[in-house]
Design an enzyme around this catalytic site. Structure first.
Site, PDB file in Angstrom:
ATOM      1  N   GLU A 174     -37.729   5.817 -65.996  1.00 42.30           N
ATOM      2  CA  GLU A 174     -38.079   4.516 -65.960  1.00 42.30           C
ATOM      3  C   GLU A 174     -39.085   3.826 -66.940  1.00 42.30           C
ATOM      4  OE1 GLU A 174     -36.027   2.385 -64.281  1.00 42.30           O
ATOM      5  OE2 GLU A 174     -34.796   4.312 -63.709  1.00 42.30           O
ATOM      6  N   SER A 452     -19.857   2.451  -0.232  1.00 43.19           N
ATOM      7  CA  SER A 452     -20.458   3.598   0.432  1.00 43.19           C
ATOM      8  C   SER A 452     -21.942   4.075  -0.087  1.00 43.19           C
ATOM      9  CB  SER A 452     -19.502   4.648   0.885  1.00 43.19           C
ATOM     10  OG  SER A 452     -18.489   4.189   1.431  1.00 43.19           O
TER      11      SER A 452
END
Length: 756
Positions: A174, A452
């Site tokens: 780069e 229940s």
């Protein structure tokens, strides 16, 4: 003095104005450059981790579940486990080479450990390499993050954490003159043009790293002259104020390297985890070369979608390293011959377990600002057990699919919450039939009638009155009608539409009879039962009607879990929690969510209730759970079914896990399922997949066991036929005794053996 001609004077004035404008512009850019570079450069997301798996001799562990977690952590199975991040299995023997991790209490270094898993238990633990410690603590699985608004994700690294090979490759590809230029490099642009012409394609860019950083860090990607000019000026300013090493380190953390859905992957540290599932320091040279190769175009060279392109580009980088002498010829040949080595999918995603992350966020919101969670890089250590979570998700999905299509539809939903029986730590939480999709979180927000499931609160209220009620107190299970002042009538009935006469209290609970429960509740009082629910940890306001005794109140699965947590923990209030601690990104502890308990229910009466709930599983409405579990694994629990079978519930616990399961439709249609035919199947399937301890309640002081004749309710002799071993709060046991009616029978009921 000769006067300037009007035209020339105007030009000079315009030039002065232009210079003034240019100077102002440069001053402005200088302020921008310095403000961001010296201030807070990035918003770093909070990272959310599962609990770390600790392996030691005696740990109950399933080998397949362990492999599941290792693979989720990105570990590779090899023949010898010779490098960090690998494991090997040979029969019952396993070898793990851990990676190490910085915990809040110090660094766990990488170690190579061998052990066996025999009958679901870890044995022969041996440290083959590294610190001689009898416990191996694996790094925790990252299960998500809390991301900033722009959805950028990065893991900050320092230059010292970046391999020399990666830096050399980056600069070669780069910006070869990085150390010498002043931010812009006209010669580099010229050189790149020559290289590209020779190659016949673009293989080298002309922008310096500083220019690339400025473009990504400060500017847009617009390709305009003004933007390029701004980029050049800002690059010069950046180089003027800061050292090369600072600029390089910032670039390494800023560069864009991929996309995971809406989450942008920035920086080499994050990219290393994203593509290889390991830290940057562990990368090989060819893996570093691939990351450098991606800088040119992360989408075009995506190694998962375009492996051929990525391989060519990577090898081009390796060629450059060879040409410049960074790599020897032999090294380069070997590196080029290796595969890309990219893991199939990232070792974690944004929302691996969205329903659990939802709970974490809600609990964090009590103590932290959202902006801090999105920007400060906090580390959040949670209680989630990836092994249990994965199994819970799979089990809910497969069990829903297996339920008869005659009774169900594809739209049936479910939720699962699993906690540690004693700790209250949420180890798994599933918010719907499609657990990987975020949305309506039924585990937290589906407030449904509980049926229940509520009954233990009624019976516990009674058992707290030993002068009036014991487990063998006779209850009338007969029809009745209750007429209110407004003329309305309440006429409860049993699920089987039968009445069962006079039965002992423990049997009314285990069979979940409505008539006897409603009669008991009326004798106790609605306010008393409601108060008991509050003591058990139910915070939601309830409707105070007698129908409350049969579950005509609504709670979310997590709230039911809190209620049963108090029961499973023998009357201690143990807040259900999903977070253990929060630290800074450097590991400094900010918060610790400690294990806090408070005795809120008398341990004696709670022990009697636990006896009753074991009876539910052994001989009552939940006895089908032993189709899935070994009879040696004692569990306790309660089924729940609401009117027209709209909701199917089961809450149960072993010595290790408490689980609550709900099934139902979002539009409240009937499921055709009871608690035992629906939710219990999910629970049983799930619990069968983990080695665990039976629930073995400790007998508190003031509790004594007596043999009692089931028919007469009188004390009996040890082992009499028809006798049952029952716990009593001392002083409440039957005063009257009777001899064995049919002589001694030493053939004891297996149920009684649990309480000897």
């Amino acid at each position: 003095m000769q006067k300037l001609r009007p035209g020339k004077a105007l030009i000079i004035k315009l030039m002065l104005v232009l210079l003034l404008v240019m100077a102002s512009w440069v001053i402005y850019l200088d302020a921008v450059v310095r403000a961001k570079f010296e201030g807070k450069r990035w918003e770093i997301p909070a990272r959310v981790y599962a609990r770390p798996l600790e392996i030691y001799n005696g740990l109950a562990l399933d080998a397949e579940n362990l492999k599941l977690e290792l693979k989720a952590l990105g570990y590779k199975q090899t023949a010898k486990a010779g490098a960090p991040g690998t494991f090997a299995q040979h029969g019952a023997g396993l070898v793990i080479y851990s990676r190490g991790f910085m915990f809040s209490d110090g660094k766990e270094k990488s170690r190579r450990v061998a052990f066996s898993i025999d009958s679901g238990v870890v044995s022969r633990f041996f440290v083959a390499k590294g610190e001689q410690n009898e416990i191996l603590r694996l790094e925790p699985l990252q299960i998500g993050g809390i991301y900033p608004a722009q959805k950028e994700d990065r893991q900050l690294v320092t230059l010292a954490q970046v391999s020399e090979g990666l830096v050399e490759a980056l600069l070669l590809v780069e910006d070869r003159d990085f150390e010498n230029h002043i931010g812009i490099a006209p010669l580099s642009i010229l050189r790149a043009m020559i290289v590209n012409v020779k190659a016949g394609r673009v293989v080298q860019g002309g922008s310096t790293l500083t220019q690339q950083l400025v473009k990504n860090f400060y500017l847009s990607r617009d390709k305009t002259i003004v933007r390029k000019a701004t980029e050049a000026v800002m690059s010069l300013l950046l180089e003027l104020h800061y050292e090369k090493q600072d600029i390089l380190e910032t670039y390494i953390n800023e560069v864009y390297l991929g996309q995971a859905g809406a989450r942008a992957i920035h920086g080499f540290g994050m990219a290393s985890q994203f593509y290889f599932g390991k830290p940057l320091s562990d990368l090989t040279i060819e893996q570093s070369a691939l990351l450098v190769a991606l800088v040119k175009g992360p989408a075009y060279y995506d190694p998962r979608r375009h492996p051929k392109r990525a391989l060519e580009r990577r090898n081009l980088v390796l060629n450059l390293l060879e040409e410049e002498g960074v790599l020897g010829t032999k090294q380069a040949i070997i590196a080029r011959g290796r595969p890309l080595g990219v893991i199939d999918k990232p070792s974690y995603s944004t929302n691996r377990y969205p329903a659990f992350i939802d709970l974490v966020k809600r609990q964090l919101a009590r103590d932290y600002q959202q902006e801090d969670l999105q920007s400060e890089g906090l580390r959040i250590f949670t209680t989630l057990d990836p092994q249990v979570q994965e199994r819970a998700e799979q089990t809910l999905k497969s069990t829903l699919a297996s339920l008869s299509p005659k009774r169900t539809s594809p739209s049936m939903q479910g939720a699962v919450v699993v906690t540690g029986t004693e700790s209250g730590e949420v180890v798994a939480l599933v918010g719907g039939a499609e657990p990987k999709f975020s949305g309506f979180n039924r585990a937290l927000d589906a407030v449904r009638p509980i049926g229940s499931i509520i009954k233990p609160a009624v019976y516990l209220t009674a058992l707290q009155q030993p002068e009036s009620y014991t487990l063998i107190s006779p209850l009338e299970d007969k029809p009745f009608a209750l007429e209110f002042e407004n003329g309305e009538r309440w006429t409860p009935h049993n699920f089987d539409n039968k009445s069962h006469g006079t039965i002992p209290l423990h049997q009314a609970l285990s069979r979940s009879y409505n008539l006897s429960t409603a009669r008991l509740g009326l004798a106790l009082g609605v306010d008393e039962v409601s108060s008991m629910l509050t003591q058990l940890g139910v915070a939601r306001p309830m409707t105070i009607y007698p129908s409350l005794f049969l579950g005509a109140t609504s709670l979310a699965p997590l709230e039911v879990t809190q209620m049963y947590q108090t029961i499973a923990a023998s009357g201690f209030n143990v807040p259900v929690r999903a977070i253990r601690s929060v630290t800074t990104s450097e590991g400094e502890e900010l918060s610790r969510y400690a294990y806090e308990i408070e005795q809120v229910i008398d341990p004696g009466s709670m022990h009697l209730l636990q006896y009753g709930l074991i009876g539910v599983a052994k001989e009552g409405t939940a006895k089908s759970v032993y189709r899935y579990l070994s009879p040696d694994l004692t569990v306790a629990g309660k089924t729940g079914t609401t009117n027209d079978s709209r909701d199917s519930w089961f809450a149960g616990f072993s010595g290790d896990y408490l689980g609550v399961v709900w099934l139902g439709h979002d539009d409240n249609r009937s499921t055709g399922l009871t608690g035992s035919s629906g939710a219990l199947r999910v629970w049983g399937n799930l619990m069968s997949q983990f080695p665990q301890r039976p629930f073995d309640p400790i007998k508190p002081s003031g509790i004594e066991y007596y043999w009692v004749d089931e028919k007469s309710g009188k004390r009996a002799e040890d082992g009499c036929s028809g006798a049952r071993l029952v716990p009593f709060i001392e002083g409440s046991q039957p005063a009257e005794a009777q001899p064995c009616e049919s002589g001694f029978s030493r053939a004891r009921h297996w149920f009684n053996s649990l309480f000897k």
